[in-house]
Write a protein that holds these residues in place. Structure first.
Motif, PDB file in Angstrom:
ATOM      1  N   PRO A   3       0.825  -1.219   0.000  1.00  0.00           N
ATOM      2  CA  PRO A   3       0.000   0.000   0.000  1.00  0.00           C
ATOM      3  C   PRO A   3       0.853   1.260   0.000  1.00  0.00           C
ATOM      4  N   LEU A   4       0.288   2.324  -0.538  1.00  0.00           N
ATOM      5  CA  LEU A   4       0.892   3.651  -0.544  1.00  0.00           C
ATOM      6  C   LEU A   4      -0.074   4.624   0.115  1.00  0.00           C
ATOM      7  N   PRO A   5       0.410   5.772   0.593  1.00  0.00           N
ATOM      8  CA  PRO A   5      -0.483   6.772   1.187  1.00  0.00           C
ATOM      9  C   PRO A   5      -1.484   7.292   0.155  1.00  0.00           C
ATOM     10  N   PRO A   6      -2.547   7.940   0.617  1.00  0.00           N
ATOM     11  CA  PRO A   6      -3.476   8.577  -0.325  1.00  0.00           C
ATOM     12  C   PRO A   6      -2.735   9.575  -1.207  1.00  0.00           C
ATOM     13  N   GLY A   7      -3.111   9.613  -2.484  1.00  0.00           N
ATOM     14  CA  GLY A   7      -2.405  10.497  -3.390  1.00  0.00           C
ATOM     15  C   GLY A   7      -3.263  10.977  -4.538  1.00  0.00           C
ATOM     16  N   LEU A   8      -2.748  11.979  -5.234  1.00  0.00           N
ATOM     17  CA  LEU A   8      -3.348  12.527  -6.445  1.00  0.00           C
ATOM     18  C   LEU A   8      -2.255  12.775  -7.469  1.00  0.00           C
ATOM     19  N   THR A  78       8.198   3.788  -2.697  1.00  0.00           N
ATOM     20  CA  THR A  78       8.221   3.534  -1.251  1.00  0.00           C
ATOM     21  C   THR A  78       8.801   4.709  -0.472  1.00  0.00           C
ATOM     22  N   GLN A  79       9.363   5.703  -1.165  1.00  0.00           N
ATOM     23  CA  GLN A  79       9.817   6.915  -0.478  1.00  0.00           C
ATOM     24  C   GLN A  79       8.644   7.662   0.148  1.00  0.00           C
ATOM     25  N   ALA A  80       7.426   7.324  -0.297  1.00  0.00           N
ATOM     26  CA  ALA A  80       6.245   7.979   0.251  1.00  0.00           C
ATOM     27  C   ALA A  80       5.850   7.428   1.614  1.00  0.00           C
ATOM     28  N   SER A  81       6.509   6.376   2.063  1.00  0.00           N
ATOM     29  CA  SER A  81       6.163   5.782   3.356  1.00  0.00           C
ATOM     30  C   SER A  81       6.225   6.836   4.460  1.00  0.00           C
ATOM     31  N   GLY A  82       5.190   6.883   5.264  1.00  0.00           N
ATOM     32  CA  GLY A  82       5.145   7.832   6.369  1.00  0.00           C
ATOM     33  C   GLY A  82       4.491   9.149   6.028  1.00  0.00           C
ATOM     34  N   ALA A  83       4.335   9.448   4.745  1.00  0.00           N
ATOM     35  CA  ALA A  83       3.669  10.691   4.358  1.00  0.00           C
ATOM     36  C   ALA A  83       2.163  10.537   4.528  1.00  0.00           C
ATOM     37  N   ALA A  84       1.476  11.668   4.693  1.00  0.00           N
ATOM     38  CA  ALA A  84       0.018  11.649   4.809  1.00  0.00           C
ATOM     39  C   ALA A  84      -0.669  11.834   3.466  1.00  0.00           C
ATOM     40  N   LEU A  85       0.063  12.423   2.501  1.00  0.00           N
ATOM     41  CA  LEU A  85      -0.524  12.722   1.195  1.00  0.00           C
ATOM     42  C   LEU A  85       0.580  12.724   0.148  1.00  0.00           C
ATOM     43  N   VAL A  86       0.305  12.142  -1.007  1.00  0.00           N
ATOM     44  CA  VAL A  86       1.216  12.185  -2.142  1.00  0.00           C
ATOM     45  C   VAL A  86       0.626  13.091  -3.209  1.00  0.00           C
ATOM     46  N   LEU A  87       1.435  14.001  -3.738  1.00  0.00           N
ATOM     47  CA  LEU A  87       1.069  14.822  -4.886  1.00  0.00           C
ATOM     48  C   LEU A  87       2.119  14.607  -5.957  1.00  0.00           C
ATOM     49  N   GLY A 117      -2.794   3.603  -8.977  1.00  0.00           N
ATOM     50  CA  GLY A 117      -4.185   3.747  -8.560  1.00  0.00           C
ATOM     51  C   GLY A 117      -4.538   5.125  -8.048  1.00  0.00           C
ATOM     52  N   TRP A 118      -3.581   6.068  -8.037  1.00  0.00           N
ATOM     53  CA  TRP A 118      -3.897   7.431  -7.609  1.00  0.00           C
ATOM     54  C   TRP A 118      -4.745   8.124  -8.672  1.00  0.00           C
ATOM     55  N   PRO A 119      -5.841   8.755  -8.292  1.00  0.00           N
ATOM     56  CA  PRO A 119      -6.680   9.459  -9.274  1.00  0.00           C
ATOM     57  C   PRO A 119      -6.027  10.755  -9.749  1.00  0.00           C
ATOM     58  N   GLY A 232      -2.749   4.451  -2.652  1.00  0.00           N
ATOM     59  CA  GLY A 232      -2.188   3.855  -3.859  1.00  0.00           C
ATOM     60  C   GLY A 232      -1.572   2.505  -3.581  1.00  0.00           C
ATOM     61  N   ARG A 233      -0.916   1.976  -4.587  1.00  0.00           N
ATOM     62  CA  ARG A 233      -0.280   0.665  -4.471  1.00  0.00           C
ATOM     63  C   ARG A 233       1.051   0.675  -5.199  1.00  0.00           C
ATOM     64  N   VAL A 234       2.020  -0.078  -4.677  1.00  0.00           N
ATOM     65  CA  VAL A 234       3.304  -0.264  -5.350  1.00  0.00           C
ATOM     66  C   VAL A 234       3.135  -1.419  -6.323  1.00  0.00           C
ATOM     67  N   PRO A 235       3.417  -1.220  -7.611  1.00  0.00           N
ATOM     68  CA  PRO A 235       3.161  -2.265  -8.606  1.00  0.00           C
ATOM     69  C   PRO A 235       3.868  -3.591  -8.331  1.00  0.00           C
ATOM     70  N   THR A 236       5.055  -3.555  -7.736  1.00  0.00           N
ATOM     71  CA  THR A 236       5.786  -4.781  -7.436  1.00  0.00           C
ATOM     72  C   THR A 236       6.516  -4.591  -6.130  1.00  0.00           C
ATOM     73  N   ALA A 237       6.769  -5.679  -5.420  1.00  0.00           N
ATOM     74  CA  ALA A 237       7.421  -5.587  -4.108  1.00  0.00           C
ATOM     75  C   ALA A 237       8.938  -5.608  -4.214  1.00  0.00           C
ATOM     76  N   ASP A 238       9.473  -5.854  -5.413  1.00  0.00           N
ATOM     77  CA  ASP A 238      10.927  -5.933  -5.574  1.00  0.00           C
ATOM     78  C   ASP A 238      11.555  -4.563  -5.366  1.00  0.00           C
ATOM     79  N   ARG A 239      12.831  -4.566  -5.072  1.00  0.00           N
ATOM     80  CA  ARG A 239      13.570  -3.321  -4.884  1.00  0.00           C
ATOM     81  C   ARG A 239      14.767  -3.312  -5.827  1.00  0.00           C
ATOM     82  N   LYS A 240      14.978  -2.203  -6.515  1.00  0.00           N
ATOM     83  CA  LYS A 240      16.120  -2.101  -7.414  1.00  0.00           C
ATOM     84  C   LYS A 240      16.633  -0.676  -7.375  1.00  0.00           C
ATOM     85  N   ALA A 241      17.804  -0.480  -6.819  1.00  0.00           N
ATOM     86  CA  ALA A 241      18.397   0.850  -6.734  1.00  0.00           C
ATOM     87  C   ALA A 241      19.336   1.072  -7.913  1.00  0.00           C
TER      88      ALA A 241
END
Length: 439
Positions: A3-8, A78-87, A117-119, A232-241
């Motif tokens: 899951p991701l925080p609510p976003g637009l 995943t950088q959005a973790s902990g935020a209340a809102l994504v823009l 999934g963010w509108p 929102g949702r993260v499309p895949t759980a993998d991590r690649k830096a």
């Protein structure tokens, strides 16, 4: 999916509709209200994220479905973790992207909305139209079933009557108008040939962003806009830096060297790389203890005389390059060459580490995605590695001085892009900005 925080996703039907000013106003307005906002920017723009960061205090990262593998996109989301809102601010028009699909899409803002999934919060420039704005809005809402347009902000509204005509038609089409911003010349941000002037050069930037926030808060329904945001949702759980090219990296950073993607630097640092900064404009050279010197893009054409006269910078970079790699991107690549002709037709001697000669006096736009295969090992990767990037400059290549190319590159249509890179001994350069390693 995580899951991701609510976003637009803040988008528009075309460039120049006011996405950036509306996005900055919303970011600052919600931040002032005590809401922790995580910003993102769709596409390869390297200036807008810096404004986002200043507006809400969190580092803004680029998201790019053409240039970035899905795993990298996931890591950045995943950088959005902990935020209340994504823009997330879009680029160009909502559905605009590369001619062919890239790593995980065509690079369109709509890809980000569909994958997370963010509108969409659609910014409509209604200057020169009224009820016809409803047709534009309805087309955006219906073109892709996997993209939801949740609300409309009218921009550059001329009068109350203008607002009523446009908003009533849009509401009758089943869409919600959540803001109506009156045309105001104060809302504009200063620009030059590569887009907005970087925030470091904008006088009274905080005052300007506060003005945008005041206008947006007064003329948009922030409560309704906040309710439009969904998780929102993260499309895949993998991590690649993005792996660091060295342990200790000296990066040029001043008004002539300003363009580095935030996700590249953060990935390097997360992997344990140590970053030091030096200013060629202040006649500084790279840290002698560094393993790699990296010259980003920027505006060397505006500072060519100073750069040409800074002998300590030239000498120290030359010493560094004798036994360690030096890499330049776009403007940094130009500085590694023999000479640069500025807009007035005056040639300035550069560091001479490559044979490149460039000319800014007869400008020609070079713009677009690049998919590349490395012909030799370099700070960008090993021989045979595949990478993506983006090219945006007006300088012409006059001569490569006999240096061989570092890579082969094609654009988003698969067409070969010539004269994009070169190498000599430990020194290399490209006219594009590196985004990701893809294979």
């Amino acid at each position: 999916m995580s899951p991701l925080p609510p976003g637009l996703v803040i988008a528009a039907p075309r460039s120049g509709a006011g996405k950036t000013t509306v996005a900055l106003g919303l970011m600052r307005a919600f931040s002032r209200a005590g809401i922790d906002v995580q910003p993102f920017k769709n596409g390869p723009d390297y200036i807008d994220p810096a404004f986002h960061t200043r507006a809400c205090g969190r580092t803004s990262f680029n998201l790019d479905s053409w240039a970035m593998p899905a795993e990298l996109m996931s890591a950045l989301l995943t950088q959005a973790s902990g935020a209340a809102l994504v823009l997330a601010e879009g680029s160009m028009g909502l559905f605009d992207g590369g001619a062919q699909a890239g790593e995980s899409g065509i690079g369109a803002t709509a890809d980000i909305a569909a994958q997370t999934g963010w509108p969409v919060l659609l910014v409509l420039d209604v200057s020169g139209q009224a009820q016809s704005a409803a047709a534009v809005a309805l087309g955006c809402a219906r073109l892709r079933p996997d993209v939801q347009v949740a609300g409309i902000i009218l921009n550059r509204v001329a009068s109350d009557r203008h607002h009523r005509l446009a908003s009533q038609a849009i509401e009758a089409a089943g869409l919600s108008v959540v803001g109506s911003i009156v045309r105001d010349d104060r809302m504009g941000l200063a620009e030059r040939h590569l887009g907005l002037i970087p925030p470091e050069e904008v006088t009274a930037l905080e005052t300007q962003i506060d003005l945008l926030a005041d206008v947006v808060a007064r003329q948009c329904d922030l409560g309704r806009i906040l309710k439009l945001a969904v998780g929102g949702r993260v499309p895949t759980a993998d991590r690649k830096a993005v792996p660091p090219p060295a342990q200790r990296i000296a990066i040029a950073r001043d008004a002539a060297f300003v363009f580095t993607y935030p996700h590249v630097l953060s990935s390097w640092q997360a992997a344990g790389a140590e970053i030091t900064l030096f200013s060629p404009l202040a006649d500084e050279g790279p840290d002698p203890s560094a393993d790699l010197a990296w010259l980003p893009g920027g505006y060397p054409e505006l500072h060519a005389s100073t750069l040409a006269g800074n002998k300590t910078f030239h000498a120290s970079l030359r010493r560094f390059s004798r036994d360690r790699p030096v890499h330049g991107e776009c403007g940094g690549y130009m500085v590694l060459g023999q000479g640069l002709v500025d807009a007035d037709g005056v040639r300035h001697r550069m560091t001479g580490l490559l044979g490149l000669e460039t000319d800014f006096s007869k400008r020609k736009l070079h713009l677009g995605y690049r998919a590349c295969t490395l012909l030799e090992a370099s700070p960008l990767g090993r021989r045979g590695d595949r990478i993506t990037g983006h090219e945006f400059h007006y300088a012409r290549v006059v001569d490569l001085g006999g240096d061989p190319p570092l890579l082969e590159a094609v654009d988003a249509s698969g067409q070969l892009v010539p004269a994009l890179s070169s190498r000599r001994d430990h020194v290399s350069g490209t006219f594009f900005h590196f985004i990701a390693k893809t294979g």
